[in-house]
Design a protein around this motif. Structure first.
Motif, short mmCIF file in Angstrom:
data_model
loop_
_atom_site.label_atom_id
_atom_site.label_comp_id
_atom_site.label_asym_id
_atom_site.label_seq_id
_atom_site.Cartn_x
_atom_site.Cartn_y
_atom_site.Cartn_z
N PRO A 1 -10.07 -8.76 -6.18
CA PRO A 1 -8.95 -9.46 -5.54
C PRO A 1 -7.64 -8.89 -5.91
O PRO A 1 -6.75 -9.68 -5.17
CB PRO A 1 -9.35 -10.86 -6.51
CG PRO A 1 -10.07 -10.42 -7.75
CD PRO A 1 -10.78 -9.35 -7.42
N GLU A 2 -7.50 -8.03 -6.37
CA GLU A 2 -6.04 -7.38 -6.69
C GLU A 2 -5.62 -6.82 -5.32
O GLU A 2 -4.62 -6.67 -5.19
CB GLU A 2 -6.16 -6.27 -7.62
CG GLU A 2 -6.62 -6.31 -8.97
CD GLU A 2 -8.13 -6.14 -9.20
OE1 GLU A 2 -8.40 -5.65 -10.41
OE2 GLU A 2 -9.06 -6.64 -8.31
N LEU A 3 -6.54 -6.66 -4.24
CA LEU A 3 -6.39 -5.89 -3.11
C LEU A 3 -5.35 -7.13 -2.30
O LEU A 3 -4.57 -6.70 -1.55
CB LEU A 3 -7.60 -5.98 -2.18
CG LEU A 3 -8.29 -4.79 -2.47
CD1 LEU A 3 -9.59 -4.78 -1.93
CD2 LEU A 3 -7.84 -3.39 -2.22
N VAL A 4 -5.57 -8.41 -2.50
CA VAL A 4 -4.72 -9.36 -1.79
C VAL A 4 -3.89 -10.47 -2.87
O VAL A 4 -3.61 -11.47 -2.65
CB VAL A 4 -5.54 -10.44 -0.99
CG1 VAL A 4 -5.96 -9.78 0.43
CG2 VAL A 4 -6.75 -10.93 -1.72
N PHE B 1 0.93 -1.17 -0.15
CA PHE B 1 -0.01 -0.01 0.09
C PHE B 1 0.81 1.39 -0.15
O PHE B 1 0.32 2.41 0.32
CB PHE B 1 -1.12 0.05 1.08
CG PHE B 1 -2.17 -0.96 1.01
CD1 PHE B 1 -3.26 -0.71 0.37
CD2 PHE B 1 -1.99 -2.25 1.93
CE1 PHE B 1 -4.51 -1.41 0.20
CE2 PHE B 1 -3.19 -2.90 1.69
CZ PHE B 1 -4.30 -2.68 0.85
N SER B 2 2.24 1.15 -0.23
CA SER B 2 2.81 2.45 -0.38
C SER B 2 3.86 2.22 -1.59
O SER B 2 4.43 1.23 -1.77
CB SER B 2 3.89 2.62 0.97
OG SER B 2 4.54 3.75 0.49
N GLN C 1 -1.19 0.26 -4.49
CA GLN C 1 -0.23 1.36 -4.17
C GLN C 1 -1.16 2.63 -4.46
O GLN C 1 -0.93 3.54 -3.58
CB GLN C 1 1.04 1.43 -4.92
CG GLN C 1 2.11 0.22 -4.12
CD GLN C 1 3.23 0.17 -5.07
OE1 GLN C 1 3.57 0.77 -5.97
NE2 GLN C 1 4.23 -0.61 -4.59
N PRO C 2 -1.78 2.86 -5.49
CA PRO C 2 -2.51 4.04 -5.53
C PRO C 2 -3.42 4.27 -4.43
O PRO C 2 -3.86 5.45 -4.13
CB PRO C 2 -3.17 3.89 -7.10
CG PRO C 2 -2.19 3.17 -7.67
CD PRO C 2 -1.77 2.08 -6.74
N ILE C 3 -4.18 3.22 -3.92
CA ILE C 3 -5.03 3.26 -2.98
C ILE C 3 -4.30 3.69 -1.70
O ILE C 3 -4.89 4.74 -1.17
CB ILE C 3 -5.76 1.82 -2.57
CG1 ILE C 3 -6.65 1.44 -4.11
CG2 ILE C 3 -6.55 1.85 -1.37
CD1 ILE C 3 -7.09 -0.03 -3.83
N GLY C 4 -3.31 3.07 -1.30
CA GLY C 4 -2.66 3.57 -0.10
C GLY C 4 -2.07 5.05 -0.32
O GLY C 4 -2.34 5.94 0.65
#
Length: 235
Positions: free
Chosen positions: A158-161, A92-93, A170-173
């Motif tokens: 599912p891309e979250l995991v 996430f970074s 990374q863009p979400i974080g």
């Protein structure tokens, strides 16, 4: 599913619990000055000199007896990933800001860190061979925050995991960091446990050491010890 649609559906998880933090650390502390002299009296002289010349945050009411353990624990268990240049790329970074990762259980942290140890450090350094060991330490750190909860959306995104790709997360974080959210909670990509990404250290407190661990590469798997010489988990 787009990131925009993902944020439309998100909810908060109000967490008030201990989070497990698993870091690289030796099992047994070592005297900082035992390589300078074999005489313990010389070590005490060196310690007093160090404390006398350190800035005020490191002074002690009993300088010859007490080292600043509380501050050292805070830096090791909480502050380190927030301090540049310790920022690094992760799920996430993108490496432009710091993020602290914890989990719901020690076992979850082991699954996460074993994967990164084998597929990151060992593979990159060419040390992925029988008998390689590393020592680690687990802290319990209190977390009190309203965190963005990605767990209900994992089936739809599912891309979250994803086990290896972070281009979606990374863009979400980065957005959460930019907009001032304290952090997030998601499911581990390595097991069924829950992981926490904290963006604001102010929501963390009271780090307490839980246990020491040793990882050992053996017969294609990693043996994990809590007690020296006794396997606890095999991954």
């Amino acid at each position: 599913m787009s990131i925009g649609n993902l944020f439309d559906a998100l909810r908060l998880a109000d967490i008030h619990q201990n989070l497990a933090r698993n870091i690289v650390s030796i099992r047994q502390s070592q005297d900082l000055f035992d390589d300078l002299s074999p005489d313990p009296q010389d070590w005490n002289v060196a310690i007093r000199h160090e404390l006398a010349t350190q800035p005020k945050p490191y002074t002690s009411d009993s300088p010859a007896i007490n080292r600043p353990f509380e501050e050292a624990v805070w830096i090791e268990a909480v502050a380190y990933p927030f301090q540049p240049p310790n920022w690094s790329r992760s799920r996430f970074s993108d490496g432009s800001f710091g993020i602290w990762y914890g989990a719901d259980a020690t076992e979850t942290t082991v699954h996460e860190t074993v994967w990164h140890w084998r597929n990151g450090l060992l593979a990159d350094a060419g040390f992925d061979r029988e008998g390689v060991r590393i020592e680690r330490k687990v802290y319990w750190v209190r977390g009190d925050a309203a965190l963005v909860d990605f767990r209900p959306e994992i089936k739809r995104m599912p891309e979250l995991v994803h086990p290896t790709r972070y281009d979606a997360t990374q863009p979400i974080g980065k957005r959460l960091h930019r907009e001032g959210f304290p952090g997030l909670v998601s499911r581990s990509a390595r097991c069924n446990g829950h992981t926490f990404g904290i963006l604001n250290p102010a929501v963390l407190s009271n780090p307490v050491q839980a246990c020491s661990l040793s990882y050992r590469l053996e017969a294609g798997h990693v043996a994990v010890e809590k007690e020296v010489g006794v396997d606890w988990l095999t991954i």
